[in-house]
Design an enzyme around this catalytic site. Sequence first.
Site, short mmCIF file in Angstrom:
data_model
loop_
_atom_site.label_atom_id
_atom_site.label_comp_id
_atom_site.label_asym_id
_atom_site.label_seq_id
_atom_site.Cartn_x
_atom_site.Cartn_y
_atom_site.Cartn_z
N GLY A 23 0.79 -1.23 0.00
CA GLY A 23 0.00 0.00 0.00
C GLY A 23 0.82 1.28 0.00
O GLY A 23 0.35 2.34 -0.43
N ASP A 34 0.28 3.26 4.25
CA ASP A 34 -0.85 3.87 3.55
C ASP A 34 -1.93 4.39 4.49
O ASP A 34 -2.42 5.49 4.36
CB ASP A 34 -1.45 2.88 2.52
CG ASP A 34 -1.76 1.51 3.11
OD1 ASP A 34 -1.57 1.31 4.33
OD2 ASP A 34 -2.18 0.63 2.34
N ASP A 64 -5.39 2.21 10.71
CA ASP A 64 -6.75 1.73 10.95
C ASP A 64 -6.85 1.40 12.44
O ASP A 64 -7.12 2.28 13.25
CB ASP A 64 -6.98 0.52 10.03
CG ASP A 64 -8.42 0.05 10.01
OD1 ASP A 64 -9.30 0.82 10.42
OD2 ASP A 64 -8.69 -1.09 9.59
N LYS A 109 -8.03 6.61 9.63
CA LYS A 109 -9.49 6.44 9.71
C LYS A 109 -9.99 6.88 11.08
O LYS A 109 -9.36 6.56 12.09
CB LYS A 109 -9.86 4.97 9.51
CG LYS A 109 -10.06 4.60 8.07
CD LYS A 109 -10.70 3.23 7.97
CE LYS A 109 -10.61 2.73 6.55
NZ LYS A 109 -11.10 1.37 6.40
N PHE A 129 -14.22 1.87 3.44
CA PHE A 129 -13.14 1.14 2.78
C PHE A 129 -12.71 1.88 1.53
O PHE A 129 -13.51 2.14 0.63
CB PHE A 129 -13.56 -0.29 2.43
CG PHE A 129 -12.37 -1.14 2.13
CD1 PHE A 129 -11.65 -1.75 3.14
CD2 PHE A 129 -11.92 -1.30 0.82
CE1 PHE A 129 -10.52 -2.49 2.87
CE2 PHE A 129 -10.79 -2.04 0.53
CZ PHE A 129 -10.09 -2.64 1.56
N VAL A 130 -11.44 2.25 1.50
CA VAL A 130 -10.95 3.08 0.39
C VAL A 130 -9.92 2.34 -0.45
O VAL A 130 -9.20 1.48 0.04
CB VAL A 130 -10.36 4.42 0.90
CG1 VAL A 130 -11.45 5.32 1.44
CG2 VAL A 130 -9.29 4.19 1.96
N ASP A 177 -5.69 -1.16 -2.00
CA ASP A 177 -6.30 -2.18 -2.87
C ASP A 177 -7.55 -2.82 -2.29
O ASP A 177 -7.82 -2.71 -1.10
CB ASP A 177 -5.29 -3.31 -3.08
CG ASP A 177 -5.20 -4.19 -1.84
OD1 ASP A 177 -4.94 -3.65 -0.75
OD2 ASP A 177 -5.43 -5.41 -1.95
N ARG A 205 -4.97 -0.50 -7.08
CA ARG A 205 -3.82 0.22 -6.52
C ARG A 205 -3.32 1.32 -7.45
O ARG A 205 -2.73 2.30 -7.02
CB ARG A 205 -2.66 -0.74 -6.29
CG ARG A 205 -2.87 -1.74 -5.18
CD ARG A 205 -1.54 -2.39 -4.83
NE ARG A 205 -1.69 -3.65 -4.10
CZ ARG A 205 -1.88 -3.75 -2.80
NH1 ARG A 205 -1.96 -2.66 -2.06
NH2 ARG A 205 -1.99 -4.93 -2.22
P1 XMP Z 1 -4.12 -1.68 11.17
O1 XMP Z 1 -5.53 -2.10 11.51
O2 XMP Z 1 -3.12 -2.62 11.76
O3 XMP Z 1 -4.06 -1.97 9.64
O4 XMP Z 1 -3.88 -0.23 11.49
C1 XMP Z 1 -3.63 -1.12 8.68
C2 XMP Z 1 -3.68 -1.89 7.38
O5 XMP Z 1 -5.03 -2.33 7.11
C3 XMP Z 1 -5.31 -2.20 5.73
N1 XMP Z 1 -6.48 -1.31 5.55
C4 XMP Z 1 -7.01 -0.93 4.39
N2 XMP Z 1 -6.65 -1.18 3.11
N3 XMP Z 1 -8.43 0.13 2.31
C5 XMP Z 1 -7.36 -0.66 2.07
O6 XMP Z 1 -7.03 -0.87 0.92
C6 XMP Z 1 -8.87 0.44 3.54
O7 XMP Z 1 -9.85 1.18 3.69
C7 XMP Z 1 -8.11 -0.12 4.64
N4 XMP Z 1 -8.24 -0.03 6.00
C8 XMP Z 1 -7.22 -0.76 6.50
C9 XMP Z 1 -4.05 -1.59 5.11
O8 XMP Z 1 -3.28 -2.64 4.57
C10 XMP Z 1 -3.30 -0.98 6.26
O9 XMP Z 1 -1.90 -0.94 6.07
#
Ligand code: XMP
Length: 171
Positions: free
Chosen positions: A38, A94, A97, A125, A146-147, A153, A159
């Site tokens: 990402g 990227d 979350d 987020k 979800f983006v 991706d 991507r």
């Molecule tokens: P955590 O939860 O550990 O995870 O902070 C971060 C990773 O979760 C994926 N992620 C997303 N990927 N769209 C995506 O394409 C989204 O909306 C999204 N939300 C979380 C991503 O790999 C990130 O590094």
Amino acid sequence: MEVLLTAERIHARVTELADEIARDLDGRPVTVVGILTGCLMFTADVIRRIDLPLRVAFITASSYRGETTVPGLLEIRDELLPDIAGRHILLLDDILDTGKTLTRVVAHLIDRGAVSVKVGVLLRKTGRQEVPFEPDYVGFTIPDKFVVGYGLDFNDEYRHLPFIGVLSAGE
Ligand code: XMP
């Protein structure tokens, strides 16, 4: 697809962030570590604005899905990481979350001998964080949707999009 952030907005904000990062580095050599996949575009755009001695490296961090392991366990792979002992690190991801990935990866890099680890995320987020973690640089705070695009991706697709969009059911 609903466009959340246009390519122009992303470009303007990433340029600002990169300039801020470069100022804060204040001439110190840095190893930029991107979390694949990402981080692809974010990393490429940030490093091109930093006019300092700089190394680039990548790691992967993925939730392990093996049948015998605990669900949610994070697998960090760093075979491509050069020696970072004694180095200042700028870690780029990227999206923040739950915060679990970055918490674990920062600890891993310190464990490998990094002197300091600053963290930059393109997106954060709202209302999703489960572990306390404060990134040093945040591009945009976005709603809990979800983006995809600009490196992000769904099933490894989207991507390549130059903008960030919200994926809706059926797309
Ligand atoms: P955590 O939860 O550990 O995870 O902070 C971060 C990773 O979760 C994926 N992620 C997303 N990927 N769209 C995506 O394409 C989204 O909306 C999204 N939300 C979380 C991503 O790999 C990130 O590094």
